[in-house]
Structures are given as C-alpha cells and as structure tokens.
Write a protein that holds these residues in place. Structure first.
Motif, PDB file in Angstrom:
ATOM      1  N   TYR A  15      14.282  -2.754  23.082  1.00  0.00           N
ATOM      2  CA  TYR A  15      15.504  -1.988  23.317  1.00  0.00           C
ATOM      3  C   TYR A  15      16.020  -2.253  24.734  1.00  0.00           C
ATOM      4  N   PRO A  28      20.925  -0.882  19.322  1.00  0.00           N
ATOM      5  CA  PRO A  28      20.838   0.211  18.339  1.00  0.00           C
ATOM      6  C   PRO A  28      19.386   0.592  18.090  1.00  0.00           C
ATOM      7  N   ASN A  29      19.110   1.915  18.086  1.00  0.00           N
ATOM      8  CA  ASN A  29      17.716   2.351  18.056  1.00  0.00           C
ATOM      9  C   ASN A  29      17.450   3.594  17.232  1.00  0.00           C
ATOM     10  N   GLU A  43      15.022   4.748   9.179  1.00  0.00           N
ATOM     11  CA  GLU A  43      16.147   4.116   9.874  1.00  0.00           C
ATOM     12  C   GLU A  43      15.708   3.573  11.232  1.00  0.00           C
ATOM     13  N   LYS A  44      14.874   4.333  11.947  1.00  0.00           N
ATOM     14  CA  LYS A  44      14.377   3.860  13.241  1.00  0.00           C
ATOM     15  C   LYS A  44      13.565   2.575  13.075  1.00  0.00           C
ATOM     16  N   TYR A  78      15.948  -0.270  12.523  1.00  0.00           N
ATOM     17  CA  TYR A  78      16.547  -0.656  13.803  1.00  0.00           C
ATOM     18  C   TYR A  78      15.576  -1.502  14.624  1.00  0.00           C
ATOM     19  N   LYS A 125      15.617  -5.037  13.350  1.00  0.00           N
ATOM     20  CA  LYS A 125      16.876  -5.742  13.633  1.00  0.00           C
ATOM     21  C   LYS A 125      17.086  -5.986  15.124  1.00  0.00           C
ATOM     22  N   SER A 126      16.345  -5.269  15.975  1.00  0.00           N
ATOM     23  CA  SER A 126      16.556  -5.372  17.417  1.00  0.00           C
ATOM     24  C   SER A 126      16.227  -6.757  17.960  1.00  0.00           C
TER      25      SER A 126
END
Length: 273
Positions: free
Chosen positions: A56, A78-79, A133-134, A137, A140-141
């Motif tokens: 992040y 996004p996180n 969802e976290k 993320y 995808k980070s």
C-alpha cells in the motif's frame, strides 16, 4: 521562512537516518529526491491480517514548520480501509494539530498509521469493507503499484519483490502444463535469493496414472546458490503398483503352503510313532 525550512530539512535528514538504522516493521519510506518535505511510504500487509500479501503506497506531506506542525497523510493504493488520494483524519496528521507532539518523528507517524490501519475505528477518510474485499484489494495492489512511476523510482527493491510474486502466481496457474518451474521469492532483504525449484512432469495427467511414463515426475532440482540436489527418473504408475501387490500375494501363498506342509509332515511322524 528560510530558517524554518532549514530546520525542517535538518530534522528530515535525521529522521531518515534513524529510519534506516531502525526501520519500522512492515513499512518502507523514502523522501522525494527533488523535495525532502514529500515522503512516500509503502505498507506491506502484516501476516494474520486481511492485508496480507498487499503493498500500500501513500505520501506524507510535511510543512516547512515541521516538527512544530504535523504532516498531511494520504493513501494512494486501494485498500478497503482508507479512501485513496484523500487527506486522512488521524491524531498524527494535520487534521489534529492540537494533539501533535513535536518530538514525534517520521517513524512515529508511520507506526501510528499502520496501527490505525489495522483497527476498525471510523474517521474522516476511512471506509468500511468486508474481509473478502480487503483480501481482493491486497491481490490487486501488486499490479496497481507497478503502474506508478514514482513508486517504481523510489522502491525498486519492492518492485523486484512484487514482480517475483507475480511470476510465482503465474507459474502456479501453469502448474498443470508439461513443464513447471516454481520460484521461491526473496523478501525485501533478499534473504533467500538464488533459490529455484524445478519440477518436470511426464504429462498433465497426474502422478502414477496411465501407462508407463505418463504422469511420472521425471526431474526434480533444488538449487540454492551453488548447491544442487537432483532426483531423476522417479516413476510411479499403476503398472508398478499392481506388480508390487502381485508379488506380495505370491509371497503370502508360499508361506501358507509351507505351513500346511509342515503340519502334514508333523502329523505323519506323530502317527508313525
């Protein structure tokens, strides 16, 4: 104003040296080469959290009056915890100058940011999201951060780490193909560099299936620096398995036959006596 800026720069340099000497766990930070008052940080998702595996990226914007005034804090990746590209309302940010302590360093700020990220406390700039969802993320980070030119410039070692993980993910997806090569990724310190595991399959039907040679592991190689360990031509198939069971069956029959023969002989000797 120049004196204040010089004071801030001296403090920034001291904090930078302290961070290099005593890093904050899970966080890496670098000032922008063209502006020491703009710092970029990367939070690596800690184990046993929904952020595990994620990277992040964010910024700390320090005023010229630092350390007498707090910085602005932003998160860019996004996180699922903070809004992106938005000033975060934290007790260690410029949202609360009344709670700021001039003795707090860059390391203190980053430690507080990580602590707040792992909480669920609501504040200006925070968002609510599910654990699933976290985790999405976090996955995808990796690709998201590599698209940022500043991230690539300031954190080349982290980019190497991310690329290694992406490569490993791709290899796992192709593990069922004719040849697979699994890569062990080093951490940011490069502690396990030069380690490769090679596994070659006879075909994609699985170990021990089909005719001779199908689904057999034909080569395994473990290479750590200059040390190599090879196991070649390990074959496991149904044919060999059947042969092994047949041999055991014949062996049991032979033992039973010998025992029966011994009983008959003993019986005959007893009657003759």
């Amino acid at each position: 104003m120049t004196g204040r800026k010089s004071s801030a720069i001296l403090r920034m340099k001291r904090d930078y040296l302290n961070l290099k000497k005593d890093p904050v766990p899970y966080i890496t930070a670098e000032p922008l080469p063209s502006n020491i008052l703009e710092w970029h940080y990367v939070v690596k998702g800690p184990e046993d959290t929904p952020y595990k595996g994620g990277y992040y990226h964010g910024t700390l914007l320090f005023p010229r009056e630092f350390p007498f005034k707090p910085p602005s804090i932003y998160m860019h990746t996004p996180n699922g915890r903070f809004k992106t590209n938005t000033r975060l309302c934290l007790s260690i940010s410029d949202y609360h100058p009344d709670t700021w302590n001039p003795t707090w360093s860059v390391g203190t700020i980053l430690t507080g940011l990580l602590s707040f990220m792992l909480e669920n406390t609501f504040t200006m700039g925070s968002v609510e999201s599910l654990l699933y969802e976290k985790k999405q993320y976090a996955k995808k980070s990796l690709v998201f951060n590599l698209k940022n030119p500043i991230f690539r410039e300031l954190f080349p070692h982290i980019c190497d780490e991310i690329n290694c993980h992406l490569k490993k993910q791709q290899e796992l997806l192709e593990a069922s193909s004719a040849g697979s090569r699994l890569t062990v990724c080093p951490n940011s310190a490069g502690e396990i560099s030069g380690v490769n595991i090679n596994i070659n399959f006879g075909n994609s039907r699985g170990i021990g299936s089909g005719t001779d040679g199908q689904g057999a592991i034909t080569d395994i190689e473990f290479n750590e620096n200059s040390k190599k360990f090879n196991i070649n031509q390990i074959h496991r198939n149904n044919k060999n398995s059947c042969c092994n069971w047949y041999s055991i069956y014949l062996y049991i029959i032979a033992i039973i036959s010998f025992a029966m023969f011994a009983l008959i002989v003993n019986y005959m000797i007893t009657n003759l006596n």
